[in-house]
Design an enzyme around this catalytic site. Sequence first.
Site, PDB file in Angstrom:
ATOM      1  N   GLY A   1       0.828  -1.200   0.000  1.00 18.04           N
ATOM      2  CA  GLY A   1       0.000   0.000   0.000  1.00 18.04           C
ATOM      3  C   GLY A   1       0.862   1.250   0.000  1.00 18.04           C
ATOM      4  N   SER A   2       0.402   2.257   0.740  1.00 24.03           N
ATOM      5  CA  SER A   2       1.066   3.557   0.688  1.00 24.03           C
ATOM      6  C   SER A   2       2.473   3.533   1.273  1.00 24.03           C
ATOM      7  CB  SER A   2       0.230   4.592   1.437  1.00 24.03           C
ATOM      8  OG  SER A   2      -1.059   4.647   0.865  1.00 24.03           O
ATOM      9  N   THR A   3       2.812   2.482   2.029  1.00 26.77           N
ATOM     10  CA  THR A   3       4.170   2.432   2.572  1.00 26.77           C
ATOM     11  C   THR A   3       5.185   2.263   1.445  1.00 26.77           C
ATOM     12  OG1 THR A   3       4.045   0.033   2.886  1.00 26.77           O
ATOM     13  CG2 THR A   3       3.402   1.407   4.739  1.00 26.77           C
ATOM     14  N   PHE A   4       4.686   1.927   0.258  1.00 29.02           N
ATOM     15  CA  PHE A   4       5.553   1.732  -0.904  1.00 29.02           C
ATOM     16  C   PHE A   4       5.884   3.060  -1.580  1.00 29.02           C
ATOM     17  CE2 PHE A   4       6.184   0.018  -5.347  1.00 29.02           C
ATOM     18  CZ  PHE A   4       7.263  -0.811  -5.054  1.00 29.02           C
ATOM     19  N   LYS A   5       5.183   4.127  -1.159  1.00 34.08           N
ATOM     20  CA  LYS A   5       5.283   5.383  -1.901  1.00 34.08           C
ATOM     21  C   LYS A   5       6.674   6.003  -1.830  1.00 34.08           C
ATOM     22  CE  LYS A   5       0.370   6.410  -1.905  1.00 34.08           C
ATOM     23  NZ  LYS A   5      -0.756   6.980  -1.132  1.00 34.08           N
TER      24      LYS A   5
END
Lengths: 622, 382
Positions: free
Chosen positions: A320-324
């Site tokens: 999820g957004s932790t990949f951003k």
Amino acid sequence: MGVRRETKRTGVFTRRALLVGGVQLTALGVLAAKLYQVQVVEGAKYSTLADSNRVSARLIAPPRGRLLDRFGTPVANNNQNWRALLIAEQTEDVGGTLDAFSRIVPLADHERARIERELRRHRRFIPVTIREFLTWEDMASIEVNAPDLPGVLVDLGTSRLYPFGASLAHVLGYVAPPTEADMGEEPMLALPGIRVGRSGLEKYHDLTLRGRAGAVQLEVNAVGRVIRELERQEGTQGQDITLTIDADLQQQVLGHLGDESASAVVLDCRNGEVLAMATNPSFDPSVFNSGVSQAQWLEWTRNRRAPLINKAAAGLYAPGSTFKMVVALAGLEAKAITPWDKINCPGYLDLGDTRFHCWSKGGHGMLDLHGGLKNSCDVFFYEVARRAGMDHIATMANRFGLGVPLEIELPGARKGFVPTREWRIAQGKPWNIGDTIVHGIGQGFLQLTPMSLATMVARIATGRAVQPHLTRSIGGVAQRGNRPEDWPSMGLPDRELHAVREGMWAVVNDEHGTAPLARLLLPNVQMAGKTGSTQVRRVSREAREHGYKSDDLPWEFRPHALFVAFAPYDAPKYALAVVVEHGNAGAAAAAPIARDIMTDVLTRDPAGGNPIVPQRVAETHT
Amino acid sequence: MSVMERRLIRETSFGLTSKLWQVSWLYVLLLSALASVGYVALYSAGGGAEPYASRHILRFAFGLTLMLSIALVDIRFIARCSWPAYAVGVGLLVMVMVMGHTGKGAQRWIELGGMQWQPSEFMKLALVMALASWFHRASWDRMGNPLFLIPPVIAVLVPVALILKEPNLGTAVITAVVGFTVFLGAGLRWWKVLLAVGGIAGAAPIAYAHLHDYQRARITTFLNPESDPLGAGYNIIQSKIALGSGGMWGKGFMQGTQNHLNFLPEKQTDFVFTIIAEEWGLVGTLAVLGLLSLIVLGGMAMALRCRHQYGRLVALGITMNFFMYIFVNVAMVMGAIPVGGVPLPLVSHGGSAMIMVMIAFGVLMSAHVHRDAEFGEGRDEI
């Protein structure tokens, strides 16, 4: 009777007696020849057999090495264990003896089957374990009833003890009696009571912990009783291994996970030491010592929270957004964006006739990288991903330890998966730009472990390609990786890393950040982090338009909640990743847990006793 | 004193002194040598004079006295006792069947005087005596008459059947062979000999079908001893290992590992020969075999020198019995024939067997001492 007749009779007797005598002599001659054959011609063969009869090489199993936490507290120990053994040749009726034993200490059918199987496998004078972990009462009643139990003896062996029980079960793994397949390779494993590592560190370091068996050549008599010692070869003891884990911290972390099906990893981000890696729910590893009942096994395997799976190292989740952060760094490296480039978020991104939504319906307006991370704006990262391309994203992900094998010493650890265009094309499917866009917010085919996410954060925080590891020293010898210099630089410009870290700082500490709940309540220390929420089920447009609320979903369809963080912000020392399965939203479910864990970590400061040269990365930022 | 005169004295005077003079002291010496071999082997088996060796030699001393006493008894008196002895033997066999002690699945023993006696041991001697007595007066012509042969055949078959019933296959076979040898010496026609041998060969498979399980197990184990290393074949394998590992010169007195580490079962009884083989090597076993051959040949020589048929046949039968003991025992420990529970006479530990062997030798020596005795028509008629 006439003389002639008498002479005839005498003559017949004489001839026949001589014949009988001749036959007797011949027969004795045959015996002599046979003796020559057995004693001289085949003598060497029988000498060897006599020696193998007489000399019994016995192995002396050294005690298994202990596992200690970073402060020297034993986390896997050897415990004294009273056990009942049966020597088959000392009883006339094995079945009767076992029946009598059952009347004192009841034996289950599967135990009896195992005993009988082992009895068939071994020679009759080799002791076979009937029952281990006898209580004092059982032992006493066995001793009292000894006359009714011929061939039964009670002796003291060792068993594996895990003082921290379930809290470290997934890290340490467990030991179990060797299988027949194991025994082929190592004769020591045939000794009664020996255990081999079956998973976790017990398995990874099995040979080190096991040591090498000493051998003693004994002269034994026919019943296997030792007459004297002929020769002795000392073995090497199993070595103690000091781990990077802080056992007390581990318990605190587990406590913060509460009743959730969740996992958390805490790293010393400067050198990759794993300080805690907790998985909830867990299991009691000492159960494996004596054998797991079928009911217990069913309970474990049917439990949808999967207590046997080490979620921290083997649980796979879309990041999820932790990949951003990775997407941002890929965009920066590919010169697709600069830290100051602004992108407009109207709440969606249209690509052809497909519309990609931002989590914020109204949109975020014009955002730079800092704002994109702070707000976790989906459209911003759709655009960055679109510009950078999947190749750059996948390469950057791999550089941060995502989708590649890590050096963590856990046999069950998984490397996760970061898709590439080649992979998709090899599957015979096209890679569309839409796929790249979805991966820009950490969805799609991405499958990552909490361990790799923690590694990613540690690398972002320090700029060094640290590897997570659990072994500090073996037998007192420090292992590679204790010092930051052991790890190579990521080779990324400080400026770019700094921009990302700053964005993560804003997520937690900016008043408009997405994870205000993660803010530390400690003075003079701040945490930087990033939330993530990942759908486990596709949300249809109708559902979205009719006010989709994940709280209403059944538990197993709710999104996973993730949070990654490092602290202190100005001098990164600790990195963590928290994943709460079906926790709905990272900001709500995972962030507070991360905050509580980090508070404990910073308070305890388990790496503090291990002074480390200040990092250049950290210095530049203050 | 001329030869004639000496012979005259021997025939007419049976005074104690002259009788003692007639005892074959060389033979006594050979038997004592064999018993000494037994002492040495049993000393090693027991790890000292106790518990076997000293008792062995005491028993031998007793047996020797018994033997010499019997040697001095007039052979004609012994001859008259033949059939009563036979009757007693059969009676004991019946008794042991009814109330005997069961040892190893078979009823063989009678407790008497603190020892366990096997009536079959006594039976073999009594049978030899009875057959010798039957054939004593049988001329060559009479031996040709089949009707004359029927009673002695029955006399053999009755004890053989009883011993088989115990069951004790080994002793039954030995008894039959010993009885058959007496027939042979008495002048059984060759064609009848061949007929008997052929008949036995034909009957063997049928007999096998009636064997006890443990006897069949012995035969199968014998055919493939490695098949069941810890079961019935264990004894044979361990005994062969003991024999073979002795090599040419042996491991030395008290140095036998198979012996001292108890790999040999019943080493002090039936397997005593393996101790000699292991500790004294081929040299030792051949020496013992040589000694045994001398004793056998000495017995045969005494049979040949006897001037009356009873003495000849008794000597032949007793010698054959002794030979069968040693042949079966030695072949058994080498794994050449099935284990038979047959001791090595005068060497194996075990009281009753030794006493019986010594009694038999006493009869043999009596036949020798009284080799020129005239069996008169009257008093000495048997």
